[in-house]
Design an enzyme around this catalytic site. Sequence first.
Site, short mmCIF file in Angstrom:
data_model
loop_
_atom_site.label_atom_id
_atom_site.label_comp_id
_atom_site.label_asym_id
_atom_site.label_seq_id
_atom_site.Cartn_x
_atom_site.Cartn_y
_atom_site.Cartn_z
CG LEU A 1 68.86 27.03 1.42
CD1 LEU A 1 69.33 28.37 0.86
CD2 LEU A 1 67.72 27.21 2.39
CD GLU B 1 68.93 33.23 -13.11
OE1 GLU B 1 69.33 32.08 -12.91
OE2 GLU B 1 69.51 34.02 -13.86
#
EC number: 3.5.4.13
Length: 193
Positions: free
Chosen positions: A113, A138
Amino acid sequence: MRLSDRDIELWIKNKKLVIEPIPNKELIHGVTIDVRLGNEFYTFCNKFNKNIDLSKSRNEISKILKKVMNKKHIIPNDHVFLLKPGMFVLAITLEKIFLPNNLVGWLDGRSSLARLGLMIHATSHRIDPGWGGNIVLEFFNSSNMILSLCPGMLIAAVSFEILSSPSIRPYNIRKNAKYFNQSEVTFSRIDQD
């Protein structure tokens, strides 16, 4: 010393480390356990003056935070959340994790990712001894592509490290344990410092 996959399984079996739902063995690798994305996201209000003056009083900071952090999105399991380039959002893990007083956890994003530009945590990747709840993520999309995030997808990995001795001030007994037992996306509580 970090827990191996064998130790993680043993700690879960003996209820020293609590993870809900109990993970399948396919989610436990080497020294980590994979965690999945929950279905709750919070975005920031774009119409607000984007200056959060952290030198202000607690009360003033609290008022500003209520104005800027106000868009909750619940995404059904068969839908996606579109994370646009340059966008910062808060999200949550599907799993709840409860650490004993002699264990610290470390949250790491997935390399696959990251190579697409997705940052999983801004700075807070330590999970304190005695902490428990769903982990708030976050997210920041540093790429120039829209990233489609689906609830239930593998999003991060957590490793666990044994302390030299149990903590005498674990997170769950602090007076200011602002994020203990969180079960939904929790905004910044910097106004409580």
